[in-house]
Scaffold this active site. Structure first.
Site, PDB file in Angstrom:
ATOM      1  N   HIS A  73      21.905  18.651 -31.605  1.00 38.26           N
ATOM      2  CA  HIS A  73      21.653  18.873 -30.175  1.00 38.26           C
ATOM      3  C   HIS A  73      22.345  17.824 -29.300  1.00 38.26           C
ATOM      4  O   HIS A  73      22.580  18.050 -28.123  1.00 38.26           O
ATOM      5  CB  HIS A  73      20.154  18.956 -29.885  1.00 38.26           C
ATOM      6  CG  HIS A  73      19.836  19.890 -28.765  1.00 38.26           C
ATOM      7  ND1 HIS A  73      20.009  21.259 -28.858  1.00 38.26           N
ATOM      8  CD2 HIS A  73      19.406  19.653 -27.502  1.00 38.26           C
ATOM      9  CE1 HIS A  73      19.677  21.823 -27.703  1.00 38.26           C
ATOM     10  NE2 HIS A  73      19.305  20.873 -26.865  1.00 38.26           N
ATOM     11  N   ARG A  76      25.414  19.318 -27.767  1.00 42.34           N
ATOM     12  CA  ARG A  76      25.141  20.157 -26.589  1.00 42.34           C
ATOM     13  C   ARG A  76      24.933  19.276 -25.360  1.00 42.34           C
ATOM     14  O   ARG A  76      25.495  19.538 -24.299  1.00 42.34           O
ATOM     15  CB  ARG A  76      23.910  21.035 -26.848  1.00 42.34           C
ATOM     16  CG  ARG A  76      23.553  21.944 -25.676  1.00 42.34           C
ATOM     17  CD  ARG A  76      22.517  22.975 -26.115  1.00 42.34           C
ATOM     18  NE  ARG A  76      21.916  23.692 -25.008  1.00 42.34           N
ATOM     19  CZ  ARG A  76      22.458  24.728 -24.385  1.00 42.34           C
ATOM     20  NH1 ARG A  76      23.647  25.178 -24.765  1.00 42.34           N
ATOM     21  NH2 ARG A  76      21.828  25.328 -23.393  1.00 42.34           N
ATOM     22  N   TYR A 111      22.025  16.476 -16.365  1.00 42.48           N
ATOM     23  CA  TYR A 111      23.416  16.094 -16.596  1.00 42.48           C
ATOM     24  C   TYR A 111      24.092  15.535 -15.353  1.00 42.48           C
ATOM     25  O   TYR A 111      24.914  14.643 -15.441  1.00 42.48           O
ATOM     26  CB  TYR A 111      24.215  17.285 -17.147  1.00 42.48           C
ATOM     27  CG  TYR A 111      23.612  17.848 -18.408  1.00 42.48           C
ATOM     28  CD1 TYR A 111      23.451  17.046 -19.538  1.00 42.48           C
ATOM     29  CD2 TYR A 111      23.168  19.154 -18.474  1.00 42.48           C
ATOM     30  CE1 TYR A 111      22.872  17.551 -20.696  1.00 42.48           C
ATOM     31  CE2 TYR A 111      22.588  19.663 -19.629  1.00 42.48           C
ATOM     32  CZ  TYR A 111      22.439  18.849 -20.735  1.00 42.48           C
ATOM     33  OH  TYR A 111      21.855  19.341 -21.874  1.00 42.48           O
ATOM     34  N   ARG A 121      24.084  25.341 -29.480  1.00 40.63           N
ATOM     35  CA  ARG A 121      22.950  24.891 -30.286  1.00 40.63           C
ATOM     36  C   ARG A 121      23.339  25.119 -31.746  1.00 40.63           C
ATOM     37  O   ARG A 121      24.177  25.977 -32.050  1.00 40.63           O
ATOM     38  CB  ARG A 121      21.702  25.704 -29.967  1.00 40.63           C
ATOM     39  CG  ARG A 121      21.183  25.518 -28.565  1.00 40.63           C
ATOM     40  CD  ARG A 121      19.968  26.434 -28.333  1.00 40.63           C
ATOM     41  NE  ARG A 121      19.400  26.229 -27.021  1.00 40.63           N
ATOM     42  CZ  ARG A 121      19.732  26.931 -25.938  1.00 40.63           C
ATOM     43  NH1 ARG A 121      20.630  27.898 -26.025  1.00 40.63           N
ATOM     44  NH2 ARG A 121      19.165  26.669 -24.774  1.00 40.63           N
ATOM     45  N   HIS A 145      21.859  28.197 -19.172  1.00 40.96           N
ATOM     46  CA  HIS A 145      20.485  27.901 -18.735  1.00 40.96           C
ATOM     47  C   HIS A 145      20.024  28.916 -17.695  1.00 40.96           C
ATOM     48  O   HIS A 145      20.741  29.186 -16.740  1.00 40.96           O
ATOM     49  CB  HIS A 145      20.402  26.515 -18.085  1.00 40.96           C
ATOM     50  CG  HIS A 145      20.579  25.384 -19.029  1.00 40.96           C
ATOM     51  ND1 HIS A 145      20.976  24.141 -18.613  1.00 40.96           N
ATOM     52  CD2 HIS A 145      20.404  25.287 -20.368  1.00 40.96           C
ATOM     53  CE1 HIS A 145      21.042  23.324 -19.645  1.00 40.96           C
ATOM     54  NE2 HIS A 145      20.707  24.000 -20.729  1.00 40.96           N
ATOM     55  N   LYS A 168      17.208  31.291 -27.116  1.00 40.13           N
ATOM     56  CA  LYS A 168      16.160  30.823 -26.203  1.00 40.13           C
ATOM     57  C   LYS A 168      16.256  31.496 -24.833  1.00 40.13           C
ATOM     58  O   LYS A 168      16.170  30.853 -23.796  1.00 40.13           O
ATOM     59  CB  LYS A 168      16.211  29.296 -26.064  1.00 40.13           C
ATOM     60  CG  LYS A 168      15.917  28.572 -27.370  1.00 40.13           C
ATOM     61  CD  LYS A 168      16.030  27.088 -27.233  1.00 40.13           C
ATOM     62  CE  LYS A 168      14.733  26.527 -26.692  1.00 40.13           C
ATOM     63  NZ  LYS A 168      14.727  25.055 -26.700  1.00 40.13           N
TER      64      LYS A 168
END
Length: 184
Positions: free
Chosen positions: A136, A139, A171, A42, A162, A67
């Site tokens: 972004h 990413r 993805y 990010r 994640h 995050k």
């Protein structure tokens, strides 16, 4: 109606990186774009990267995710090491005082998110990309590129840090290569 694409494809990433050639901050920006793409960083993770997270000796990048993402250690490839060394040589000439930030601005301060945003948008325009580039997208491009290489969803989830696999499924769900071995 088709939604606008939110990622760049590998050829567009190459064009974006090539657009740094001859720019005032070529070494930094080339390294920034390459690491953001290859490691799915990010913009805040890239701007917050510390010198201690980049280990040239061991050829690894220690990625601290934001995050509430999971921290990981990624291998660095040869082209990344070359870009890092070129940037570090330039950074050394700048002599940033007591600054542990890996990416620094011309003012020798940690690189600002806004500066990275503006640079990526400008390089996208210079590269003649068909959509407005923003950080972004790099990413997302990482996630799609890993899926295109056949990486499974769990591996991509770990690589991108994640916690929730639902953030990763996008993805692999759209990758036509996953159907290649059907109907043989």
């Amino acid at each position: 109606m088709m939604k606008e694409r939110k990622h760049l494809v590998s050829a567009e990433i190459d064009r974006l990186i090539t657009a740094t050639k001859g720019s005032r901050n070529e070494a930094r920006d080339r390294c920034l774009l390459l690491l953001m793409f290859r490691h799915g960083l990010r913009v805040s993770e890239a701007c917050g990267l510390k010198m201690s997270q980049v280990d040239i000796e061991s050829r690894v990048l220690h990625v601290a995710r934001l995050k509430r993402g999971l921290a990981t250690t990624h291998p660095l490839r040869m082209d990344e090491l070359r870009a890092i060394k070129a940037w570090l040589a330039e950074r050394g000439r700048m002599k940033p005082d007591d600054c542990d930030a890996f990416f620094v601005s011309e003012r020798r301060n940690p690189l600002n998110r806004r500066t990275a945003w503006d640079a990526i948008r400008r390089y996208g325009e210079l590269a003649g990309l068909p959509l407005d580039a923003h950080p972004h997208m790099l990413r997302h491009a990482c996630g799609y590129a890993l899926a295109d290489q056949g990486a499974d969803t769990r591996l991509i989830q770990d690589y991108l840090g994640h916690r929730n696999i639902q953030h990763t499924v996008r993805y692999t769900a759209t990758n036509p290569a996953r159907f290649e071995r059907l109907w043989r």
